[in-house]
Structures are given as structure tokens and as C-alpha cells.
Scaffold this motif. Structure first.
Motif, PDB file in Angstrom:
ATOM      1  N   ASP B   2       0.850  -1.145   0.160  1.00 35.62           N
ATOM      2  CA  ASP B   2       0.120  -0.067  -0.113  1.00 35.62           C
ATOM      3  C   ASP B   2       1.017   1.287  -0.101  1.00 35.62           C
ATOM      4  OD1 ASP B   2      -1.410   2.319   0.928  1.00 35.62           O
ATOM      5  OD2 ASP B   2      -2.990   1.097   2.135  1.00 35.62           O
ATOM      6  N   ILE B   3       0.807   1.844  -1.256  1.00 35.02           N
ATOM      7  CA  ILE B   3       1.902   3.031  -1.256  1.00 35.02           C
ATOM      8  C   ILE B   3       1.437   4.003  -0.371  1.00 35.02           C
ATOM      9  CG2 ILE B   3       2.569   4.876  -2.960  1.00 35.02           C
ATOM     10  CD1 ILE B   3       2.633   2.750  -5.068  1.00 35.02           C
ATOM     11  N   GLU B   4       0.280   4.526  -0.235  1.00 36.33           N
ATOM     12  CA  GLU B   4      -0.112   5.661   0.395  1.00 36.33           C
ATOM     13  C   GLU B   4       0.056   5.172   1.973  1.00 36.33           C
ATOM     14  OE1 GLU B   4      -1.316   8.601  -0.162  1.00 36.33           O
ATOM     15  OE2 GLU B   4      -0.701   8.283  -2.188  1.00 36.33           O
ATOM     16  N   ALA B   5      -0.073   4.000   2.496  1.00 40.95           N
ATOM     17  CA  ALA B   5       0.439   3.553   3.894  1.00 40.95           C
ATOM     18  C   ALA B   5       1.827   4.133   4.045  1.00 40.95           C
ATOM     19  CB  ALA B   5      -0.167   2.349   4.238  1.00 40.95           C
ATOM     20  N   ALA B  10       6.494   7.276   6.145  1.00 43.06           N
ATOM     21  CA  ALA B  10       7.982   7.670   5.769  1.00 43.06           C
ATOM     22  C   ALA B  10       8.256   9.033   6.335  1.00 43.06           C
ATOM     23  CB  ALA B  10       7.654   7.728   4.114  1.00 43.06           C
ATOM     24  N   ALA B  11       7.246   9.526   7.111  1.00 47.12           N
ATOM     25  CA  ALA B  11       7.493  10.854   7.899  1.00 47.12           C
ATOM     26  C   ALA B  11       8.708  10.894   8.515  1.00 47.12           C
ATOM     27  CB  ALA B  11       6.158  11.361   8.582  1.00 47.12           C
ATOM     28  N   VAL B  12       8.966   9.738   9.210  1.00 45.77           N
ATOM     29  CA  VAL B  12      10.303   9.773  10.153  1.00 45.77           C
ATOM     30  C   VAL B  12      11.544   9.709   9.067  1.00 45.77           C
ATOM     31  CG1 VAL B  12      11.412   8.286  11.856  1.00 45.77           C
ATOM     32  CG2 VAL B  12       8.879   8.453  11.774  1.00 45.77           C
ATOM     33  N   CYS B  13      11.337   8.694   7.890  1.00 40.33           N
ATOM     34  CA  CYS B  13      12.647   8.583   7.190  1.00 40.33           C
ATOM     35  C   CYS B  13      13.154   9.587   6.467  1.00 40.33           C
ATOM     36  CB  CYS B  13      12.003   7.576   6.008  1.00 40.33           C
ATOM     37  SG  CYS B  13      11.066   6.202   6.560  1.00 40.33           S
ATOM     38  N   ALA B  14      12.133  10.620   6.426  1.00 43.11           N
ATOM     39  CA  ALA B  14      12.399  11.908   5.581  1.00 43.11           C
ATOM     40  C   ALA B  14      13.450  12.824   6.311  1.00 43.11           C
ATOM     41  CB  ALA B  14      11.285  12.713   5.421  1.00 43.11           C
ATOM     42  N   CYS B  16      16.364  11.944   7.344  1.00 44.68           N
ATOM     43  CA  CYS B  16      17.649  11.597   6.764  1.00 44.68           C
ATOM     44  C   CYS B  16      17.658  11.486   5.130  1.00 44.68           C
ATOM     45  CB  CYS B  16      18.153  10.572   7.347  1.00 44.68           C
ATOM     46  SG  CYS B  16      18.777  10.965   9.058  1.00 44.68           S
ATOM     47  N   HIS B  17      16.453  10.706   4.833  1.00 47.15           N
ATOM     48  CA  HIS B  17      16.456  10.323   3.302  1.00 47.15           C
ATOM     49  C   HIS B  17      15.859  11.455   2.486  1.00 47.15           C
ATOM     50  CE1 HIS B  17      18.459   6.269   4.002  1.00 47.15           C
ATOM     51  NE2 HIS B  17      17.525   6.341   5.130  1.00 47.15           N
ATOM     52  N   GLY B  18      15.449  12.481   3.021  1.00 40.84           N
ATOM     53  CA  GLY B  18      14.639  13.671   2.347  1.00 40.84           C
ATOM     54  C   GLY B  18      13.171  13.304   2.090  1.00 40.84           C
ATOM     55  N   VAL B  19      12.495  14.522   2.064  1.00 42.08           N
ATOM     56  CA  VAL B  19      11.058  14.505   1.660  1.00 42.08           C
ATOM     57  C   VAL B  19      10.559  13.764   0.548  1.00 42.08           C
ATOM     58  CG1 VAL B  19      10.318  16.117   3.315  1.00 42.08           C
ATOM     59  CG2 VAL B  19      10.928  16.774   0.969  1.00 42.08           C
ATOM     60  N   ASP B  20      11.413  13.834  -0.472  1.00 45.84           N
ATOM     61  CA  ASP B  20      11.159  13.293  -1.732  1.00 45.84           C
ATOM     62  C   ASP B  20      12.012  12.048  -1.836  1.00 45.84           C
ATOM     63  OD1 ASP B  20      13.494  14.511  -1.911  1.00 45.84           O
ATOM     64  OD2 ASP B  20      13.115  15.535  -3.563  1.00 45.84           O
ATOM     65  N   GLY B  21      12.508  11.424  -0.751  1.00 46.29           N
ATOM     66  CA  GLY B  21      13.514  10.260  -1.210  1.00 46.29           C
ATOM     67  C   GLY B  21      14.856  10.449  -1.747  1.00 46.29           C
ATOM     68  N   ARG B  22      15.114  11.809  -1.728  1.00 45.67           N
ATOM     69  CA  ARG B  22      16.534  12.193  -2.117  1.00 45.67           C
ATOM     70  C   ARG B  22      17.276  12.747  -0.921  1.00 45.67           C
ATOM     71  NH1 ARG B  22      18.218  11.026  -7.150  1.00 45.67           N
ATOM     72  NH2 ARG B  22      19.416  12.863  -7.011  1.00 45.67           N
ATOM     73  N   ALA B  72       8.762   0.226   0.968  1.00 48.01           N
ATOM     74  CA  ALA B  72       9.656  -0.203  -0.075  1.00 48.01           C
ATOM     75  C   ALA B  72       8.661   0.323  -1.335  1.00 48.01           C
ATOM     76  CB  ALA B  72       9.844  -1.690  -0.013  1.00 48.01           C
ATOM     77  N   ALA B  73       7.521  -0.002  -1.408  1.00 49.25           N
ATOM     78  CA  ALA B  73       6.843   0.188  -2.571  1.00 49.25           C
ATOM     79  C   ALA B  73       6.436   1.975  -2.746  1.00 49.25           C
ATOM     80  CB  ALA B  73       5.358  -0.352  -2.086  1.00 49.25           C
ATOM     81  N   TYR B  74       6.416   2.538  -1.457  1.00 48.93           N
ATOM     82  CA  TYR B  74       6.238   4.059  -1.686  1.00 48.93           C
ATOM     83  C   TYR B  74       7.499   4.478  -2.208  1.00 48.93           C
ATOM     84  CZ  TYR B  74       6.715   8.764  -0.099  1.00 48.93           C
ATOM     85  OH  TYR B  74       7.021  10.382  -0.023  1.00 48.93           O
ATOM     86  N   TYR B  75       8.806   4.241  -1.778  1.00 49.34           N
ATOM     87  CA  TYR B  75       9.971   4.829  -2.199  1.00 49.34           C
ATOM     88  C   TYR B  75      10.226   4.229  -3.652  1.00 49.34           C
ATOM     89  CZ  TYR B  75      11.246   7.112   1.982  1.00 49.34           C
ATOM     90  OH  TYR B  75      11.066   8.071   3.019  1.00 49.34           O
TER      91      TYR B  75
END
Lengths: 79, 79
Positions: B2-5, B10-14, B16-22, B72-75
């Protein structure tokens, strides 16, 4: 770092990571456009064994620090 | 998956890994557009400890297998 020298060394890497740094095999990572500092850190970790990856270690054993820097610069330069 | 989930998690990941995964931090990896199967494999490895990364392990401890599949699906879906 020398991007052209990295490209020359990357011929071996292309088998799994793609000729353009886009891996066709789903559980292997794309390298194109990745942060050079991250790529270098991971190559060093594979070489030292702090990141255990039996498939990667033998390839890293063939590389000097300069080779790894050049490879990181090359892959980071791809889109 | 589920990409939306995944996006919600992903808010926490952002940080270090960026709000857009960059990732803005050079020695951290970009995640945007990475192979989902690779991302899932690495998250599992951080969680199990087979890939040692003290910064990542505590975040993985909070995630279920479904959470990791969604992340994984979201990124992978980002460009």
C-alpha cells in the motif's frame, strides 16, 4: 575522482547493476545517481567486511581506494 | 503493498532520506526510485542485524513486515 576511469572499471559491475546503473534484478540496487559518499562508504564496508555481502566482497577485493572513489563518482554522475 | 500507507510511515525516514526520497546528506542513500525488493531486503537486514547500522536498527524495530513492504513500495514509486 576520475569519472572516466570509474566507467572503465564499471564493466564488471554492469552484470548485476545494469549498464546504465539501473539494476534489472529486483533485489539488487540501482546505482545511477546515488550519492557518491554513500557508494564509497558501502564499497569500503563490503571490502572490510563490516557490511557482509558474499557476492560483493570478492569484487571489492580487486579494487584500490582510488578505484572505489572513481566508481562512486561515475555512478553518482549517471541519471 | 500500500503506497499511501508507506508514505504515511515515511515521515520519520524523511529526516535523513529527504521528503522526496533524495537524501541531502551525502553519505546517506537516495531511496527514490530504488528497487522495492532491494529496499525490503535491506530493511529486513537492518531489523535482523545482518546488516549492521546502529542508526537504522531502532527505526526498523518499530515496523511490521507490512510496514516495510509499504515503505519499499512507496520509495520505489518516487522518481
Amino acid at each position: 575522482a576520475d569519472i572516466e576511469a570509474g566507467k572503465a572499471k564499471a564493466a564488471v559491475c554492469a552484470a548485476c547493476h545494469g549498464v546504465d546503473g539501473r539494476a534489472q534484478i529486483p533485489h539488487y540496487p540501482h546505482l545511477a545517481g546515488q550519492n557518491a559518499a554513500y557508494l564509497l562508504k558501502q564499497m569500503s564496508a563490503f571490502k572490510e567486511g563490516s557490511r557482509q555481502e558474499p557476492l560483493m566482497a570478492p569484487f571489492m577485493a580487486m579494487l584500490t581506494e582510488a578505484d572505489m572513489e572513481n566508481l562512486a563518482a561515475y555512478y553518482a554522475s549517471l541519471k
